[in-house]
Structures are given as structure tokens and as C-alpha cells.
Design a protein around this motif. Structure first.
Motif, PDB file in Angstrom:
ATOM      1  N   GLU A   7      69.841 -13.757  56.640  1.00 49.97           N
ATOM      2  CA  GLU A   7      69.053 -14.649  58.110  1.00 49.97           C
ATOM      3  C   GLU A   7      68.410 -13.200  58.297  1.00 49.97           C
ATOM      4  O   GLU A   7      67.263 -13.041  60.037  1.00 49.97           O
ATOM      5  CB  GLU A   7      70.107 -15.045  59.392  1.00 49.97           C
ATOM      6  N   ALA A   8      69.188 -12.305  58.791  1.00 51.19           N
ATOM      7  CA  ALA A   8      68.518 -10.480  59.422  1.00 51.19           C
ATOM      8  C   ALA A   8      67.051  -9.951  58.489  1.00 51.19           C
ATOM      9  O   ALA A   8      66.365  -9.814  59.297  1.00 51.19           O
ATOM     10  CB  ALA A   8      69.231  -9.126  58.621  1.00 51.19           C
ATOM     11  N   GLY A   9      66.406 -10.653  57.705  1.00 53.72           N
ATOM     12  CA  GLY A   9      65.574 -10.411  56.280  1.00 53.72           C
ATOM     13  C   GLY A   9      64.598 -11.083  56.851  1.00 53.72           C
ATOM     14  O   GLY A   9      63.313  -9.981  57.200  1.00 53.72           O
ATOM     15  N   MET A  10      64.968 -12.103  56.936  1.00 52.05           N
ATOM     16  CA  MET A  10      64.210 -13.294  57.602  1.00 52.05           C
ATOM     17  C   MET A  10      63.444 -12.755  59.202  1.00 52.05           C
ATOM     18  O   MET A  10      62.590 -12.508  59.272  1.00 52.05           O
ATOM     19  CB  MET A  10      64.643 -14.265  57.858  1.00 52.05           C
ATOM     20  N   GLU A  11      64.306 -12.539  60.057  1.00 51.87           N
ATOM     21  CA  GLU A  11      64.131 -12.467  61.845  1.00 51.87           C
ATOM     22  C   GLU A  11      62.823 -10.308  61.586  1.00 51.87           C
ATOM     23  O   GLU A  11      61.710 -10.620  62.348  1.00 51.87           O
ATOM     24  CB  GLU A  11      65.205 -11.745  62.170  1.00 51.87           C
ATOM     25  N   SER A  12      63.767 -10.233  60.203  1.00 49.18           N
ATOM     26  CA  SER A  12      62.877  -8.869  60.456  1.00 49.18           C
ATOM     27  C   SER A  12      61.306  -8.700  59.734  1.00 49.18           C
ATOM     28  O   SER A  12      60.275  -8.210  60.367  1.00 49.18           O
ATOM     29  CB  SER A  12      63.568  -7.492  59.568  1.00 49.18           C
ATOM     30  N   PHE A  13      61.053  -9.706  58.399  1.00 49.99           N
ATOM     31  CA  PHE A  13      59.619  -9.240  57.741  1.00 49.99           C
ATOM     32  C   PHE A  13      58.984 -11.035  59.402  1.00 49.99           C
ATOM     33  O   PHE A  13      57.536 -10.634  59.444  1.00 49.99           O
ATOM     34  CB  PHE A  13      60.021 -10.677  57.177  1.00 49.99           C
ATOM     35  N   SER A  14      59.284 -11.682  60.204  1.00 48.59           N
ATOM     36  CA  SER A  14      58.742 -12.144  61.282  1.00 48.59           C
ATOM     37  C   SER A  14      58.732 -11.985  62.112  1.00 48.59           C
ATOM     38  O   SER A  14      56.751 -11.727  62.803  1.00 48.59           O
ATOM     39  CB  SER A  14      59.707 -13.287  61.533  1.00 48.59           C
ATOM     40  N   ASN A  15      59.130 -10.259  61.935  1.00 53.80           N
ATOM     41  CA  ASN A  15      58.605  -9.573  63.481  1.00 53.80           C
ATOM     42  C   ASN A  15      57.616  -8.459  63.407  1.00 53.80           C
ATOM     43  O   ASN A  15      57.271  -7.422  64.384  1.00 53.80           O
ATOM     44  CB  ASN A  15      60.288  -9.061  64.586  1.00 53.80           C
ATOM     45  N   ALA A  16      57.714  -8.354  62.104  1.00 56.65           N
ATOM     46  CA  ALA A  16      56.514  -7.007  61.682  1.00 56.65           C
ATOM     47  C   ALA A  16      55.348  -7.323  61.990  1.00 56.65           C
ATOM     48  O   ALA A  16      54.714  -8.231  61.691  1.00 56.65           O
ATOM     49  CB  ALA A  16      57.180  -6.271  60.135  1.00 56.65           C
ATOM     50  N   ARG A  17      54.761  -5.710  62.410  1.00 63.84           N
ATOM     51  CA  ARG A  17      52.983  -6.109  62.563  1.00 63.84           C
ATOM     52  C   ARG A  17      52.787  -5.169  62.437  1.00 63.84           C
ATOM     53  O   ARG A  17      53.105  -4.278  62.306  1.00 63.84           O
ATOM     54  CB  ARG A  17      52.905  -6.248  64.105  1.00 63.84           C
ATOM     55  N   PHE A  18      51.466  -5.541  61.418  1.00 61.79           N
ATOM     56  CA  PHE A  18      50.993  -4.605  60.411  1.00 61.79           C
ATOM     57  C   PHE A  18      49.286  -4.316  61.238  1.00 61.79           C
ATOM     58  O   PHE A  18      48.747  -4.719  61.428  1.00 61.79           O
ATOM     59  CB  PHE A  18      51.062  -4.974  59.237  1.00 61.79           C
ATOM     60  N   GLU A  19      49.596  -2.910  62.030  1.00 55.65           N
ATOM     61  CA  GLU A  19      47.330  -2.125  62.164  1.00 55.65           C
ATOM     62  C   GLU A  19      47.282  -1.687  61.587  1.00 55.65           C
ATOM     63  O   GLU A  19      47.520  -0.313  61.455  1.00 55.65           O
ATOM     64  CB  GLU A  19      47.728  -2.019  63.977  1.00 55.65           C
ATOM     65  N   LEU A  20      46.012  -2.051  61.357  1.00 57.12           N
ATOM     66  CA  LEU A  20      45.101  -0.771  60.886  1.00 57.12           C
ATOM     67  C   LEU A  20      44.583  -0.218  61.733  1.00 57.12           C
ATOM     68  O   LEU A  20      43.928  -0.682  62.531  1.00 57.12           O
ATOM     69  CB  LEU A  20      44.318  -1.383  59.386  1.00 57.12           C
ATOM     70  N   PRO A  21      44.457   1.544  61.796  1.00 57.84           N
ATOM     71  CA  PRO A  21      43.091   2.165  62.363  1.00 57.84           C
ATOM     72  C   PRO A  21      42.075   2.257  62.658  1.00 57.84           C
ATOM     73  O   PRO A  21      41.372   1.462  61.607  1.00 57.84           O
ATOM     74  CB  PRO A  21      44.295   3.233  62.124  1.00 57.84           C
ATOM     75  N   PRO A  22      41.271   2.112  63.551  1.00 58.29           N
ATOM     76  CA  PRO A  22      39.829   1.647  63.782  1.00 58.29           C
ATOM     77  C   PRO A  22      38.837   2.984  62.305  1.00 58.29           C
ATOM     78  O   PRO A  22      38.110   2.766  61.729  1.00 58.29           O
ATOM     79  CB  PRO A  22      39.548   2.339  64.833  1.00 58.29           C
ATOM     80  N   GLU A  23      39.480   4.135  62.589  1.00 61.04           N
ATOM     81  CA  GLU A  23      38.274   4.132  61.384  1.00 61.04           C
ATOM     82  C   GLU A  23      38.730   3.992  60.204  1.00 61.04           C
ATOM     83  O   GLU A  23      38.045   4.232  58.897  1.00 61.04           O
ATOM     84  CB  GLU A  23      39.053   6.208  60.742  1.00 61.04           C
ATOM     85  N   THR A  24      39.794   3.552  59.277  1.00 62.98           N
ATOM     86  CA  THR A  24      39.884   2.995  58.112  1.00 62.98           C
ATOM     87  C   THR A  24      38.580   1.318  58.263  1.00 62.98           C
ATOM     88  O   THR A  24      38.114   0.737  57.457  1.00 62.98           O
ATOM     89  CB  THR A  24      41.407   2.024  58.452  1.00 62.98           C
ATOM     90  N   LEU A  25      38.926   0.682  59.876  1.00 61.40           N
ATOM     91  CA  LEU A  25      38.260  -0.601  59.145  1.00 61.40           C
ATOM     92  C   LEU A  25      36.603  -0.430  59.213  1.00 61.40           C
ATOM     93  O   LEU A  25      36.130  -0.468  58.713  1.00 61.40           O
ATOM     94  CB  LEU A  25      38.764  -1.442  60.916  1.00 61.40           C
ATOM     95  N   ALA A  26      35.908   0.789  59.667  1.00 59.64           N
ATOM     96  CA  ALA A  26      34.830   1.209  59.363  1.00 59.64           C
ATOM     97  C   ALA A  26      34.483   1.607  58.343  1.00 59.64           C
ATOM     98  O   ALA A  26      33.399   1.119  57.976  1.00 59.64           O
ATOM     99  CB  ALA A  26      34.595   2.681  60.625  1.00 59.64           C
ATOM    100  N   ALA A  27      35.352   2.201  57.735  1.00 56.10           N
ATOM    101  CA  ALA A  27      35.352   2.511  56.382  1.00 56.10           C
ATOM    102  C   ALA A  27      35.183   1.764  55.208  1.00 56.10           C
ATOM    103  O   ALA A  27      34.061   1.395  54.720  1.00 56.10           O
ATOM    104  CB  ALA A  27      36.175   3.361  55.932  1.00 56.10           C
TER     105      ALA A  27
END
Length: 629
Positions: free
Chosen positions: A199-219
Motif C-alpha cells: 500500500e505504501a508503494g502504491m501511494e508513493s507512485f500515485s502521488n509522484a509527479r515528473f516535470e520536464l524543464p522548458p530547455e528540454t522541451l525546446a531541444a
């Protein structure tokens, strides 16, 4: 509750054990046990009355006390049902109430049967006596206490397994998770821990957020644009081509490629500036120059040794130059390098044959025997030991005897034998070996152990073998003899005399006249108390000073002959050894023999006469701890 108390009551004597529940008074249980004893004695003396005349006892069934198990109702005011089983001379009793609506009689009978299993396991058999129970009283007490409160068959089996090998604490406390371990399930503590982690593992993965920096998106956008450029608009010519392609064409029309002029390489056209472009492209590249013409000529390398020049090899004509330089280069044997050819003008004549191996069989030097010199060499096949091939499975018996003599008396003796099976090798194609055999001469056996995965007993000394092929011999049966039935192949006696500073030791030995064959290569090892400075022996012996051992080697001991004697004398400092009893002299004997008969008289035969399912080879007999002190 079904069962209120458990008790062990012998046929003659006081009660051995009484185990009751917490809320059931022991005094009431003793009243029920006393009523059962009186009822049993009354039936034994033949003075019993029917249930209509006497109300103190009521029988359930047809004369239950005459059988090994049953039940009887005892008591006048407080009536109890006593369920009993007779094991040897001890009654196992279970006390319960008479009311049939609130109890389950069959559950009480099951508890009594479990108590019988406990006392039979404690006594290692059905020969249950008060003396044997007293030795395991604590284990029986705790086991019956657990059985009285209810126990499953899995936990009962675990308790019986630990009764003789483990402590009482192991019996009581290790049974909590016994059923889970046997069934392969995890305990609740482990399951709960795993569920919490999940349950702790499922909760941690569901709350995880991954954001890419704008420089990476532009490249990433730039790379995507370079790989697949977006067309801003279509020209008129492209639009016409698309319209033409959308029109339906005749699938059987001729190809327009026929009308095009032939080209050398596709649409390649020679440009006027092509030569200048090629020259510009070669600028800055290192071009390897061609080797001179002298490099293509043959190279001659001379080979020189300590006897002179052996010639040379030209790499352009290797084969011919090798043949000229080394005669017989391509021959497997007889050619090659021989330095003796370059010693003088005349070549030394080579010997025929294997160069001296032909004299190994005769054991004579070169030229001593005219017949050996004229033989011209013995073939190599005759010098090798011919080993007979296996016709089928082979069996033999290996026996080891151990004995201990104290002066001339036999203190201990023991013999253990092993029956070995040697199957055909797996490379012959035989995957499994299966046959039956018979063992004779087993009247003196004390214990027999067989490998149940390969051998099964058919009774009356018959056994059946089924096993896969193996390179090594397989031990399938082991047995030991009774001490009074064990034959002693050699009787040994050690006599010592200590007078002053001189220690004299004599070893006497005589062979058993009933042996199947005389003993050969017998070694007597005498352990000396000190490292001797002066030693006198008869006959000759070998002294090992590091181990302080004296060894005699006897070639053969006749079956019916006079006793042999081995003597040794040495000086011993009186300051070191003042008392004769402190001097310890130990003699050990080592011997082994092979033959068609065993020392114990055990023999192997086919299951049916005339069959050759297996072959019996020579049996082996060797000595173990064969000592005399």
C-alpha cells in the motif's frame, strides 16, 4: 466442552497422570476415575449387576470392559461418561458429561486416540509401561495438556516428531505457525507487513509527479523539426502531381520508363568540374605508397644449430624448400629433426620398433638375449593390461570388521557390510537397470538399512532394484551383525614386561581356521610409549620416529598353523616411567582380502535359478579399528 479430563490408569497400581481443564475440579475427576476402577474390578471378578438393579454404573455397548476400547457411565448423583482405551496394561481415560445434547462424544473419542498416540510415541512402541512413561513424564504431561485443549493432526505430528529430539519449549512454542509452515502459507504478521509495504508503494507512485524543464522541451521540438520538417505550403506543380496521382490509371498500361534514354548509372551525368571536385576531396588524405619491386622477391632465411647449418627456407616456395631442408617433413613418424645425422659424414642407423619399449615385457637390457634382439619389438597392444568389458550389472559386498582386544580377551567386536551395485555406463545406451536378487546367510543380521529410492523389499530375503545408470558403484544395502555371531578373523594378544629400565613387548597372533581364504599382507603397528634410543626387534620391522610407531609386515598367515610372535625391547628411563600401569602399549592390525566368499557368510543370488540378471564379482573384506591394548 467435549472432554473435561485425561488420565492414565494402570491395571494394577495407582493412577500415573491426571490432566484436567481449568474450570473442572480435579476432585470430581478423581470421583469419575474411582468409579471406573470399581466398575472394572467388579466386571473382572464377575460380581457386577445389571443397570436396573445398581444405579452407580451404566454400560454403553455390549460388555465394553472386555474389549480394548469402549465407554462406561459411572456415578450416582454426578454422573460422568468415561471413554477408555487399553494400551498394553495401561488405560487411557477421557472424562466427559453424560448430557448428549451439549457435547460431541466422537470429539472426545478423537482426543483419547490422540493421547494414545502421545504415550505410544513416548515409549517408542506399544509396549507401554509405567517405567517408560516416568522417563518421559514431563514431555507426556505437556503433550496431553495441549491435546486436551484441542490440537489438529498437523500440530500433533509436529509434537510427536519433537518429543525425543527437542526440548519441551520447542514442543510448546514452535507449534504456533506449524500448520502455516507445512501448508506453505505465511503467518499473519508476514502477510500484514507485505500488505503495508504494498500500500505504501502504491501511494508513493500515485502521488509522484515528473516535470520536464522548458530547455528540454525546446531541444526536443528542434530535433523533431529537423527529423520531419513541416511543409508550410504546396507549390502548384506538387498540387498537379497529387491531382494526377489521384486519377485512376490503367493497371495494364506500358511503363513510361521505356521512353526514357538509357543512362550509365541512374540519372548520373558527367560534370565538367568533376575532376576538380575529386582532387579537392583527396586533399588531406594519407595515401599509402606501393611497396618497391624488391619486396616481391623470395626471402631466404637460414637455420643454424649447434651442429652446423641446417639449410634455409624461401617463403615464396615454402613447400619445396622445406622438403629439401628437412627430409620426411610430412611423415607422421620416422622423419623430422634428428641431430645425430649432422655429427659426422656417416648417418647413424635408426633402430626399428618402439625404441626400447619392446624390452619392457622381458625386463632385460639391449643385447642380452638373442631372442629379444631378433624379435624386432613387441606390439604395444600386448604390453597393455586387457580389461574385461562388463556383460551386465555387477554386485559385490564390502565388509569392514572392527575389534578390540584387552590382552587376550575380546572386549568389543562389530561388522558392517555394504552391498554395492555397478550398472552399465550411461554411454552404452542403458538408461535404467531393473532386476531382483536374493540374499542368503542373514540369520546373524542385527540391523539392515536399504536405499528405498532404489531398492524395495519383497520379503523372505528378496529385493527388487530399479535405478538409473551411473558411472560409480551405488551402495544399495547396509547391514550389521550381532556381536556374538560375528566371526573374528584374527585373534591378537599383547604382553608387556617392565623390569628395571627395560621394556619388553610381545605380540601373539593366530588366524581363524574357518576363514574362506588365508590373510595376506597383514600389517601390525605397535604404538611405542616413548621414542626409543636403543631398539631390538624380532623379526625385522620399520620404525617411524616421528609417529613413534613400529610396523611389521607379514606376507601370509596360515589358517591352521602355530601362533606367530613379534618381539620388541627398548630401554626406558626409570625417572619418566616409574609405574608399570602408566606405560600404555597399543597394537593395531590392518589387513584386507578379496574372494568369492564374504567373512560373514552373506551371499548374493539371482531371484530365480538359471537367470543372469546380474554378475557377482569378488567381495572385499578389510579391517577398521582392529586394536589390542
Amino acid at each position: 466442552m467435549s472432554c473435561l479430563a485425561l488420565s492414565l490408569q494402570p491395571t494394577n497400581g495407582p493412577d500415573i497422570l491426571l490432566q484436567t481443564r481449568e474450570w473442572f475440579p480435579p476432585a470430581r475427576a478423581l470421583v469419575a476415575l474411582s468409579g471406573f476402577r470399581q466398575t472394572r474390578l467388579a466386571f473382572a471378578s464377575g460380581k457386577h449387576q445389571s443397570s436396573d438393579d445398581a444405579g452407580d454404573a451404566a454400560l454403553v455397548g455390549d460388555d465394553p470392559l472386555a474389549a480394548s476400547s469402549g465407554q462406561v457411565i459411572v456415578g450416582v448423583e454426578s454422573r460422568y461418561r468415561v471413554i477408555y482405551r487399553l494400551v498394553n496394561a495401561i488405560y487411557v481415560l477421557g472424562v466427559t458429561t453424560v448430557d448428549d445434547d451439549s457435547i460431541n462424544v466422537f470429539e472426545c473419542i478423537s482426543i483419547v486416540n490422540q493421547a494414545v498416540s502421545v504415550i505410544v510415541t513416548a515409549c517408542r512402541g506399544v509396549d507401554v509401561t509405567p517405567e517408560k512413561l516416568s522417563k518421559k513424564y514431563a514431555e507426556v504431561y505437556m503433550a496431553l495438556d495441549i491435546v486436551l485443549r484441542g490440537v489438529s493432526n498437523i500440530r500433533l505430528a509436529a509434537m510427536l516428531a519433537t518429543m525425543h529430539g527437542e526440548s519441551i519449549a520447542k514442543m510448546v512454542h514452535s507449534a504456533i505457525d506449524t500448520e502455516n509452515k507445512i501448508r506453505g502459507a505465511d503467518s499473519w504478521s508476514n502477510v500484514e507487513q507485505h500488505s503495508v509495504e504494498h500500500e505504501a508503494g502504491m501511494e508513493s507512485f500515485s502521488n509522484a509527479r515528473f516535470e520536464l524543464p522548458p530547455e528540454t522541451l525546446a531541444a526536443g521540438d528542434e530535433v523533431a523539426a529537423s527529423i520531419a520538417p513541416v511543409n508550410q505550403g504546396l507549390s502548384e506543380q506538387d498540387g498537379q502531381q497529387m491531382e494526377e496521382s489521384q486519377e485512376q490509371k490503367d493497371p495494364f498500361a506500358a511503363s513510361e520508363a521505356l521512353n526514357k534514354p538509357e543512362a550509365l548509372v541512374g540519372e548520373f551525368k558527367k560534370d565538367k568540374d568533376m575532376d576538380s571536385d575529386v582532387t579537392k576531396s583527396l586533399v588531406g588524405l594519407e595515401v599509402t605508397p606501393l611497396p618497391p619491386a624488391e619486396a616481391a622477391q623470395p626471402t631466404h632465411i637460414s637455420v643454424e644449430g649447434f651442429e652446423g647449418d641446417y639449410g634455409g627456407i624461401e617463403f615464396s616456395i615454402e613447400e619445396s624448400s622445406l622438403r629439401e631442408t628437412f627430409e620426411g617433413f610430412n611423415d607422421a613418424f620416422g622423419g623430422g629433426l634428428d641431430a645425430s645425422e649432422f655429427v659426422g659424414p656417416t648417418k647413424v642407423a635408426k633402430r626399428e620398433g618402439l625404441g626400447g619399449l619392446e624390452f619392457l615385457q622381458t625386463g632385460v637390457a639391449d643385447g642380452t638375449t638373442a631372442a629379444a634382439a631378433s624379435a624386432g619389438g613387441t606390439p604395444l597392444e600386448n604390453l597393455l593390461v586387457q580389461k574385461s568389458e562388463m556383460k551386465g550389472p555387477e554386485m559385490h559386498i564390502s565388509e569392514e570388521i572392527q575389534a578390540e582386544f584387552r590382552e587376550s580377551l575380546l572386549a568389543r567386536v562389530g561388522l558392517m557390510g555394504v552391498v554395492y551395485l555397478k550398472t552399465l555406463p550411461p554411454k552404452t545406451g542403458e538408461k535404467e537397470t531393473e532386476f531382483s536378487f536374493r540374499i542368503d546367510g542373514t540369520t546373524s543380521f542385527k540391523r539392515v538399512v536399504m536405499q528405498s529410492s532404489r531398492v524395495s523389499s519383497l520379503g523372505n530375503g528378496m529385493f527388487h532394484v530399479r535405478t538409473s545408470a551411473s558411472e560409480e558403484p551405488i551402495p544399495i544395502l547396509k547391514y550389521s551383525l550381532l556381536p556374538h555371531s560375528t566371526p573374528v578373523p584374527l585373534r591378537v594378544r599383547v604382553i608387556k614386561r617392565h623390569s628395571g629400565t627395560l621394556l619388553s613387548v610381545m605380540i601373539q597372533y593366530v588366524s581363524n581356521p574357518d576363514l574362506p581364504a588365508p590373510l595376506n599382507d597383514v600389517t601390525f603397528v605397535l604404538k611405542l610409549p616413548v621414542d626409543p634410543t636403543l631398539l631390538k626387534v624380532s623379526p625385522k620391522a620399520v620404525l617411524n620416529r616421528s609417529e613413534r610407531e613400529l610396523k611389521w609386515h607379514v606376507q601370509e598367515i596360515p589358517l591352521k598353523g602355530s601362533p606367530g610372535r613379534l618381539r620388541a625391547s627398548m630401554p626406558i628411563d626409570s625417572n619418566e616411567e616409574d609405574v608399570e600401569d602408566e606405560i600404555e602399549v597399543v597394537c593395531s592390525v590392518k589387513f584386507s582380502m578379496q574372494g568369492t566368499k564374504t567373512l560373514s557368510g552373506v551371499s548374493l543370488w539371482p531371484a530365480a535359478e538359471g537367470k543372469t540378471d546380474f554378475y557377482v564379482v569378488n567381495h572385499k573384506v578389510e579391517s577398521g579399528a582392529y586394536i589390542c591394548n
